[in-house]
Design an enzyme around this catalytic site. Sequence first.
Site, PDB file in Angstrom:
ATOM      1  N   CYS A 237       3.497  -3.809   3.273  1.00  0.00           N
ATOM      2  CA  CYS A 237       4.589  -3.314   4.121  1.00  0.00           C
ATOM      3  C   CYS A 237       5.961  -3.800   3.663  1.00  0.00           C
ATOM      4  O   CYS A 237       6.984  -3.378   4.216  1.00  0.00           O
ATOM      5  CB  CYS A 237       4.332  -3.711   5.562  1.00  0.00           C
TER       6      CYS A 237
ATOM      7  N   HIS B 228      11.098  -7.011  11.438  1.00  0.00           N
ATOM      8  CA  HIS B 228       9.813  -6.404  11.084  1.00  0.00           C
ATOM      9  C   HIS B 228       9.133  -5.925  12.357  1.00  0.00           C
ATOM     10  O   HIS B 228       8.644  -4.806  12.412  1.00  0.00           O
ATOM     11  CB  HIS B 228       8.964  -7.422  10.330  1.00  0.00           C
TER      12      HIS B 228
ATOM     13  N   GLU C 212       8.284 -14.211  13.964  1.00  0.00           N
ATOM     14  CA  GLU C 212       9.583 -13.728  13.491  1.00  0.00           C
ATOM     15  C   GLU C 212      10.711 -14.201  14.403  1.00  0.00           C
ATOM     16  O   GLU C 212      11.788 -14.574  13.930  1.00  0.00           O
ATOM     17  CB  GLU C 212       9.585 -12.204  13.390  1.00  0.00           C
TER      18      GLU C 212
ATOM     19  N   LYS D 271      10.576   0.053  14.782  1.00  0.00           N
ATOM     20  CA  LYS D 271       9.175   0.475  14.719  1.00  0.00           C
ATOM     21  C   LYS D 271       8.672   0.878  16.101  1.00  0.00           C
ATOM     22  O   LYS D 271       7.654   1.574  16.212  1.00  0.00           O
ATOM     23  CB  LYS D 271       8.306  -0.641  14.153  1.00  0.00           C
TER      24      LYS D 271
ATOM     25  N   HIS E  92       4.879   2.059  12.492  1.00  0.00           N
ATOM     26  CA  HIS E  92       4.943   1.252  11.272  1.00  0.00           C
ATOM     27  C   HIS E  92       4.666   2.154  10.083  1.00  0.00           C
ATOM     28  O   HIS E  92       3.530   2.575   9.858  1.00  0.00           O
ATOM     29  CB  HIS E  92       3.932   0.122  11.345  1.00  0.00           C
TER      30      HIS E  92
ATOM     31  N   PHE F  20       1.013  -7.639   4.243  1.00  0.00           N
ATOM     32  CA  PHE F  20      -0.272  -8.311   4.043  1.00  0.00           C
ATOM     33  C   PHE F  20      -0.261  -9.002   2.681  1.00  0.00           C
ATOM     34  O   PHE F  20       0.221  -8.449   1.691  1.00  0.00           O
ATOM     35  CB  PHE F  20      -1.416  -7.307   4.079  1.00  0.00           C
TER      36      PHE F  20
END
Length: 420
Positions: free
Chosen positions: A166, A306, A317, A338, A343, A406
């Site tokens: 991502c 994010h 975060e 998002k 996403h 990831f």
Amino acid sequence: MKLKRVVVTGIGAISPLGNNAPETWENIKKGVSGAAPITRFDTSLFKTKFACEVKNFNVTDYIDRKSANKMDIYTQFAMVSAMEAVKDSAMDLETVDKNRIGVVYGVGIGGINTFETEVSNYALHAAEGPKYNPFFIPKMIADIAAGHISIHYGFHGPNFATTSACASSTHALAVALDLIRLGKADAIVAGGSEAAIWPTGVGGFNAMHALSTRNDDPEHASRPFSASRDGFIMGEGSASLIFEELEHAKARGAKIYGEVAGSGMSADAYHITASHPEGLGAALVMKAALADAEMKPEDIDYINVHGTSTHVGDISEAKAIQQVFGEHAYKLNISSTKSMTGHMLGAAGAIEAMISLLSVKEDIVPPTINHEEGDNDPEIDYNLNFTFNKAEKRTVRAALSNTFGFGGHNACIIMKKYSE
């Protein structure tokens, strides 16, 4: 060596909120959700039955059928957004030095639909021996979107893909920034694309318990920083930005959306899917971006986080922002777009960089939608301004955009107002 300055002179997008950049941006500002029941396949046996799909997309409105048949849908999305961005830049393709224009494009997964289709066909006809479409490999591979864009325009400059889950397209933007800064290109088509809303994509993320299963209320399912969040919503689409060396842009009288101030990269070095619980890598990447941009925390007015609407990710975060920005964290606007786009995986960084750029240009911060009064997580400090539910007008001198992938990959880009 004095680094060259880099500005953005063109943008393009196709997203769950619009099939071009202006439509996407208008719906972002309005707080529109792109979530709806999945239309591409039968979801009756899937835990998650909804996603943020691109809507009303007919590829032949943009690309001829013969060419489109050689592309996976993720490449089709990339081509559409790149064509919009190049047109928006008003670059004269007859006079520009195409040897000095490149393409750096991010993708997290690539041609998953092509892979799924070909493997399924083989399984059905295995007894007859292997029979694959001759375009199977060049439709599937992750670098092919960058290749198609360069072939379409004859751009002979640096050309490759970045793949870091991502964080992929933010890494593409960061690399494009440095290529131009170092004088290796005059302009780069930088961005990202993804189209993974297919059985293997949804089923795979369901197996990880990563997706929301709020099937009775898709529009309100993505709720970053709310206590009732239960996972992310899959999105898809593409965004492209024309990064251009400042003097090159000025010489041709280009319009300038804003300046690319700097970028950062880091690794959590912690877990294959989970972010570091204390936000270690997230804090490092934001510090790195600020240092690269030669900016102080106080110079940032907005962070496009994010913010995927997962339990650990949102908490870590928020902690990282407090670590990096200290007391200034409470003067920032923070939002997760998002909550509206879903996403978009490998395309997330590009669409969110574009949103950050337009936030700087128009002095407006888009919202984090779907937060309900009292739906507060005790591990999150709500003295932070998450811009819940409604866009806010304010001066945005600079905006920072975070993406985490990831494998512990973190990337960050900073957009700021352009001035001489």
